[in-house]
Design a protein around this motif. Structure first.
Motif, PDB file in Angstrom:
ATOM      1  N   ALA A 152      -6.931   1.908   6.572  1.00  9.78           N
ATOM      2  CA  ALA A 152      -5.981   1.549   5.513  1.00  9.78           C
ATOM      3  C   ALA A 152      -6.662   0.746   4.415  1.00  9.78           C
ATOM      4  N   GLN A 153      -7.545  -0.185   4.795  1.00  8.16           N
ATOM      5  CA  GLN A 153      -8.279  -0.957   3.792  1.00  8.16           C
ATOM      6  C   GLN A 153      -9.154  -0.041   2.943  1.00  8.16           C
ATOM      7  N   ALA A 154      -9.738   0.981   3.583  1.00  5.45           N
ATOM      8  CA  ALA A 154     -10.563   1.935   2.842  1.00  5.45           C
ATOM      9  C   ALA A 154      -9.714   2.715   1.839  1.00  5.45           C
ATOM     10  N   LEU A 155      -8.527   3.131   2.254  1.00  7.29           N
ATOM     11  CA  LEU A 155      -7.639   3.847   1.338  1.00  7.29           C
ATOM     12  C   LEU A 155      -7.144   2.938   0.223  1.00  7.29           C
ATOM     13  N   ALA A 156      -6.899   1.665   0.543  1.00  2.87           N
ATOM     14  CA  ALA A 156      -6.460   0.721  -0.485  1.00  2.87           C
ATOM     15  C   ALA A 156      -7.527   0.568  -1.570  1.00  2.87           C
ATOM     16  N   LEU A 157      -8.791   0.708  -1.179  1.00  8.06           N
ATOM     17  CA  LEU A 157      -9.890   0.575  -2.141  1.00  8.06           C
ATOM     18  C   LEU A 157     -10.177   1.875  -2.881  1.00  8.06           C
ATOM     19  N   GLY A 182       0.058 -11.771   6.964  1.00 10.31           N
ATOM     20  CA  GLY A 182      -1.004 -12.556   6.355  1.00 10.31           C
ATOM     21  C   GLY A 182      -1.867 -11.778   5.392  1.00 10.31           C
ATOM     22  N   ARG A 183      -3.194 -12.031   5.465  1.00  6.45           N
ATOM     23  CA  ARG A 183      -4.134 -11.452   4.517  1.00  6.45           C
ATOM     24  C   ARG A 183      -4.167  -9.930   4.608  1.00  6.45           C
ATOM     25  N   LYS A 184      -4.078  -9.386   5.823  1.00  6.86           N
ATOM     26  CA  LYS A 184      -4.109  -7.926   5.988  1.00  6.86           C
ATOM     27  C   LYS A 184      -2.938  -7.275   5.252  1.00  6.86           C
ATOM     28  N   LYS A 185      -1.771  -7.843   5.423  1.00  6.52           N
ATOM     29  CA  LYS A 185      -0.591  -7.285   4.761  1.00  6.52           C
ATOM     30  C   LYS A 185      -0.736  -7.373   3.248  1.00  6.52           C
ATOM     31  N   ALA A 186      -1.202  -8.508   2.758  1.00 12.15           N
ATOM     32  CA  ALA A 186      -1.362  -8.698   1.316  1.00 12.15           C
ATOM     33  C   ALA A 186      -2.349  -7.682   0.736  1.00 12.15           C
ATOM     34  N   GLN A 187      -3.436  -7.390   1.450  1.00 13.92           N
ATOM     35  CA  GLN A 187      -4.421  -6.425   0.966  1.00 13.92           C
ATOM     36  C   GLN A 187      -3.825  -5.032   0.869  1.00 13.92           C
ATOM     37  N   LEU A 188      -3.034  -4.647   1.861  1.00 15.19           N
ATOM     38  CA  LEU A 188      -2.433  -3.312   1.849  1.00 15.19           C
ATOM     39  C   LEU A 188      -1.423  -3.170   0.719  1.00 15.19           C
ATOM     40  N   ILE A 189      -0.605  -4.195   0.526  1.00 18.51           N
ATOM     41  CA  ILE A 189       0.394  -4.147  -0.549  1.00 18.51           C
ATOM     42  C   ILE A 189      -0.286  -4.102  -1.912  1.00 18.51           C
ATOM     43  N   ALA A 190      -1.321  -4.922  -2.085  1.00 18.57           N
ATOM     44  CA  ALA A 190      -2.049  -4.919  -3.356  1.00 18.57           C
ATOM     45  C   ALA A 190      -2.675  -3.552  -3.613  1.00 18.57           C
ATOM     46  N   GLY A 191      -3.195  -2.930  -2.564  1.00 19.91           N
ATOM     47  CA  GLY A 191      -3.765  -1.593  -2.708  1.00 19.91           C
ATOM     48  C   GLY A 191      -2.726  -0.570  -3.126  1.00 19.91           C
ATOM     49  N   ALA A 192      -1.526  -0.673  -2.540  1.00 21.06           N
ATOM     50  CA  ALA A 192      -0.454   0.265  -2.893  1.00 21.06           C
ATOM     51  C   ALA A 192      -0.073   0.142  -4.361  1.00 21.06           C
ATOM     52  N   VAL A 193       0.019  -1.091  -4.854  1.00 19.94           N
ATOM     53  CA  VAL A 193       0.356  -1.311  -6.265  1.00 19.94           C
ATOM     54  C   VAL A 193      -0.736  -0.759  -7.167  1.00 19.94           C
ATOM     55  N   LYS A 194      -1.987  -1.011  -6.807  1.00 20.99           N
ATOM     56  CA  LYS A 194      -3.110  -0.548  -7.627  1.00 20.99           C
ATOM     57  C   LYS A 194      -3.137   0.973  -7.715  1.00 20.99           C
ATOM     58  N   LEU A 195      -2.879   1.622  -6.596  1.00 19.20           N
ATOM     59  CA  LEU A 195      -2.940   3.083  -6.571  1.00 19.20           C
ATOM     60  C   LEU A 195      -1.732   3.721  -7.245  1.00 19.20           C
ATOM     61  N   GLY A 196      -0.569   3.079  -7.108  1.00 20.60           N
ATOM     62  CA  GLY A 196       0.664   3.709  -7.574  1.00 20.60           C
ATOM     63  C   GLY A 196       1.084   3.367  -8.979  1.00 20.60           C
ATOM     64  N   GLY A 197       0.623   2.227  -9.514  1.00 26.17           N
ATOM     65  CA  GLY A 197       0.985   1.840 -10.868  1.00 26.17           C
ATOM     66  C   GLY A 197       2.454   1.464 -11.020  1.00 26.17           C
ATOM     67  N   LEU A 198       2.977   1.599 -12.234  1.00 25.36           N
ATOM     68  CA  LEU A 198       4.333   1.133 -12.544  1.00 25.36           C
ATOM     69  C   LEU A 198       5.398   1.911 -11.788  1.00 25.36           C
ATOM     70  N   LEU A 212       2.145   1.207   2.662  1.00 19.30           N
ATOM     71  CA  LEU A 212       3.334   0.358   2.778  1.00 19.30           C
ATOM     72  C   LEU A 212       3.940   0.428   4.176  1.00 19.30           C
ATOM     73  N   THR A 213       3.861   1.599   4.797  1.00 23.27           N
ATOM     74  CA  THR A 213       4.367   1.730   6.173  1.00 23.27           C
ATOM     75  C   THR A 213       3.571   0.836   7.121  1.00 23.27           C
ATOM     76  N   LEU A 214       2.250   0.878   6.987  1.00 22.92           N
ATOM     77  CA  LEU A 214       1.420   0.032   7.845  1.00 22.92           C
ATOM     78  C   LEU A 214       1.624  -1.436   7.513  1.00 22.92           C
ATOM     79  N   ALA A 215       1.795  -1.760   6.220  1.00 26.84           N
ATOM     80  CA  ALA A 215       1.986  -3.159   5.809  1.00 26.84           C
ATOM     81  C   ALA A 215       3.222  -3.766   6.443  1.00 26.84           C
TER      82      ALA A 215
END
Length: 789
Positions: free
Chosen positions: A658-663, A682-698, A674-677
């Motif tokens: 998931a971290q690899a996909l977030a990057l 903690g930090r793991k959840k925050a990284q996944l959510i941030a990745g989802a926003v970065k990939l998906g945009g507005l 988001l399903t995994l998040a």
């Protein structure tokens, strides 16, 4: 008669306080017996019968039924339940979830004061208590207060329960009697005098008289047809202002009062009650954002001068028996106002030796500002708010005053911190370096900012003392190690301090530092790692450590044995990652079929379960290598490999995939992240959510803001709030989100787009919405428009 259940939640070290809860409920029932249809009952674990199954599951139904949740904590956190780290945590989280979804129960948590020496070395259980308290400060779901003695606790709880009952009662008495012995007769003290005293404004007098007359007619004649002009909210405010004890106006009632702000003219005692209530609910979060559900500054400002307000806030800070939340809130309001009352700072032209307190009426602790600051800082419950206020308004000329306060405080943590502030005012870093080396510094505090910003100016031995400091935020340690590494190789002890944080990112940074500096730093890092009692604190850096302590020949020899293949292969990738890229892809594509000899493993006793573990661990190492590749070395098929691994549902590899996909993933991967998040923290959840926003945009952000998970919704709101193309109407819509943090994120964006006149109009528009509105947004608009500066 309506019964409201009060549920008690606490570990086993607060049995006396549990008895005090029962007494407080009895006091309130006696107090309201003649005037209210509400009666309190008390329940806790003592009220359940033993049964089969998980013990906590037998208690939880009481939490589901309660109307008021009263939590109590001191030194202990409690015993794990199988699902949560303690019974208290499970009970609180269950109650908090109900409160957010249904608006019930009322939530209050009381913390017993902890001796300062225990705070210096809190231990495992107290650390969890302190972490939970910080969580309450951040979330603002529950009211929390601190108490010192049983008597103090019983008094504060009684006041709180009174406010709950008042909030539930429709027909309020003009005065609530306090029977002898039920509540301490705490008077209002020597209140600061306002310009309008001793006469009450004629219009305020007329309004109050008319209100009392209307209820007098009701008492004499009963309800008559067409007699609907009685103002219960004004009666409540006047009655609470007139009573001996000061208790904050309930939030629902206060917001109804605020909706009539243009109609009311306040008496002096009503004005004082309003200032007290607003301060009681005024908190500044760690990120600097104000959180409050209590509007009132328009009414406060229109009824008094700036000097009146400053005097009242100082009085509430210095009052001997003032509620902790009121004192902290008063300091925070002064901080937002950037105010420097003479009672605390002296007249501008006066020196420390002869402070001028012209016009002051506060006499709780003496006449000099030095005395007042000593009084405030000797109460460590007010320390954080006081230091944050001082830091935000202090000037170079305040250094002598702060030095004098430090001398009076002696050899205490507060003295060290006030001396650091004095040094900062003078431009000296000596005191700041000493503070970082010897004292506990909390995250996001002004002292973290001071230490971090001063590191580049410090001598190398000062920076070293920071790296090896007692208890510093990880960000400070990282920055100090970075500065230190520009001068010399970190020592064994310095590396040991970093490895001991168990922060994965910080540990990885230590390895990066050692790798960049060469042999001496590497040997020091190895020596520090050898001293660790548990190498589990190294996390995924264990393979990197192995690459440093084994030669390439030794590692390649270990590849010949299937049980050591995974660890050896992972270590080799740190020596020459590019040589193993092809093997990494093959490992993921074939599930390790060419690399682990199943027959040989079975011969030496490895079960199928253990063999699967070795395969999972090797695939995780392959994922980590592919994640480290630069853009030129990656191929499009690598993303498919990450997706395939995530789809396996293997708990050992899922987070890495998931971290690899977030990057490196695409918008297609947003749902999976988001399903995994939703199952991470903690930090793991925050990284996944941030990745989802970065990939998906507005577009993804718009979907996320309505997510039931507040952390997901907040990430979406931040993306929308930072987007200049997002319409103002869309941001205004987020002000009605069910998530507090989303509303405040949207508010900050809306605030920047509207002028003062537009904001005044929107305040009326927002609070007039038939479907309802949120108090914190109204309070934010009121604060932005009317908080005196």
């Amino acid at each position: 008669m309506r019964e409201m259940m009060v549920f008690m939640a606490s570990p086993g070290d607060l049995s006396d306080e549990r008895e005090a809860v029962r007494r407080a409920a009895d006091h309130v029932n006696t107090l309201f017996s003649a005037v209210s249809s509400v009666r309190l009952s008390v329940a806790g674990w003592e009220h359940v019968q033993p049964g089969f199954g998980r013990p906590q599951a037998i208690i939880n139904p009481l939490v589901d039924q309660c109307d008021v949740f009263v939590g109590m904590l001191n030194l202990r956190w409690g015993t794990p339940t199988g699902q949560f780290s303690s019974g208290f945590e499970e009970e609180y989280e269950q109650a908090a979830r109900r409160a957010k979804e249904l608006g019930r129960p009322y939530l209050a948590v009381f913390f017993k004061e902890v001796p300062e020496d225990r705070l210096e070395d809190p231990g495992q259980e107290l650390t969890k208590v302190l972490k939970f308290r910080r969580k309450l400060e951040d979330e603002h779901i529950a009211l929390y207060k601190q108490f010192s003695t049983i008597e103090d606790f019983e008094l504060k709880l009684t006041r709180y329960l009174i406010s709950v009952v008042v909030d539930q009662t429709q027909n309020y008495p003009a005065e609530i009697p306090s029977p002898e012995g039920t509540v301490d007769k705490q008077g209002k003290g020597d209140l600061p005098r306002m310009a309008s005293e001793p006469q009450i404004d004629d219009e305020a007098r007329r309004q109050i008289a008319n209100t009392l007359k209307s209820f007098h007619r009701l008492a004499e004649n009963g309800r008559e047809e067409g007699d609907d002009d009685r103002d219960e909210d004004r009666l409540l405010m006047f009655a609470m202002a007139a009573q001996q004890e000061t208790v904050s106006i309930p939030i629902h009632s206060l917001n109804r009062i605020y909706s009539k702000r243009d109609d009311y003219v306040l008496s002096v005692m009503e004005w004082r009650l309003l200032v007290w209530t607003v301060a009681d609910n005024f908190q500044i979060e760690k990120n600097g954002r104000v959180r409050s559900y209590a509007p009132g500054f328009k009414m406060i400002a229109s009824s008094s001068s700036l000097d009146d307000l400053e005097d009242m806030l100082v009085f509430q800070i210095l009052r001997q028996n003032s509620d902790l939340s009121v004192g902290k809130g008063s300091l925070s309001i002064l901080r937002e106002m950037k105010a420097r009352p003479a009672e605390l700072w002296g007249a501008e032209e006066a020196g420390v030796g002869q402070p001028s307190i012209s016009g002051s009426t506060v006499s709780a602790t003496g006449q000099a500002p030095i005395d007042r600051w000593v009084h405030i800082l000797e109460s460590y419950q007010l320390e954080d708010a006081a230091f944050a206020y001082i830091f935000s308004v202090m000037r170079d000329s305040d250094a002598p005053l702060l030095d004098a306060v430090g001398e009076r405080l002696g050899d205490t943590s507060a003295a060290a911190k006030i001396r650091a502030l004095a040094g900062h005012a003078k431009g000296s870093i000596v005191e700041i370096a000493e503070l970082g080396a010897t004292r506990y510094i909390s995250e996001d505090s002004c002292f973290e900012e001071m230490v971090t910003s001063s590191l580049s100016q410090m001598e190398i031995d000062q920076v070293s003392s920071i790296v090896s400091g007692r208890a510093l935020p990880d960000r400070v340690i990282r920055r100090a190690l970075d500065v230190l590494s520009t001068q010399r190789a970190p020592s064994v002890d310095e590396f040991g301090k970093v490895l001991g944080t168990k922060n994965t990112e910080l540990v990885e940074f230590a390895f990066d530092v050692a790798s960049g500096l060469g042999e001496e730093a590497t040997q020091n890092l190895l020596a520090a790692a050898a001293k660790l009692k548990d190498d589990g604190s190294l996390g995924k850096s264990k393979s990197r450590l192995r690459s440093l302590v084994r030669t390439e020949e030794e590692l390649r020899a270990e590849l010949l044995q299937p049980w050591s293949f995974g660890d050896a292969w992972s270590a080799l990738t740190w020596l020459d990652g590019s040589a193993f890229i092809g093997e990494a892809r093959e490992i993921l594509d074939t599930n390790c079929s060419r690399f682990l000899d199943s027959e040989k493993l079975q011969e030496v006793g490895y079960s199928e379960k253990l063999q699967n573990y070795l395969k999972s661990d090797l695939r995780k190492s392959a994922l980590e290598l592919l994640m480290r590749l630069g853009a030129a070395e990656r191929v499009p098929e690598d993303i498919d490999r990450f997706r395939t691994e995530l789809a396996r549902g293997d708990f050992i590899t899922a987070d890495r995939a998931a971290q690899a996909l977030a990057l490196h993933g695409t918008r297609e991967d947003v749902g999976s992240l988001l399903t995994l998040a939703s199952n991470r923290y903690g930090r793991k959840k925050a990284q996944l959510i941030a990745g989802a926003v970065k990939l998906g945009g507005l577009d993804t952000a718009r979907e996320m803001v309505s997510n039931a998970d507040e952390q997901v919704a907040l990430a979406g709101a931040r993306e929308l709030a930072s987007g200049p193309s997002v319409p103002l109407s869309e941001l205004k819509g987020l002000l009605y989100s069910t998530h507090d943090s989303v509303r405040m994120e949207a508010w900050e964006a809306v605030e920047k787009r509207l002028g003062r006149g537009e904001l005044e109009e929107y305040l009326t528009e927002y609070s007039s919405r038939e479907e309802g509105y949120y108090y914190d947004v109204v309070a934010a608009m009121d604060r932005r428009l009317y908080l005196p500066q």
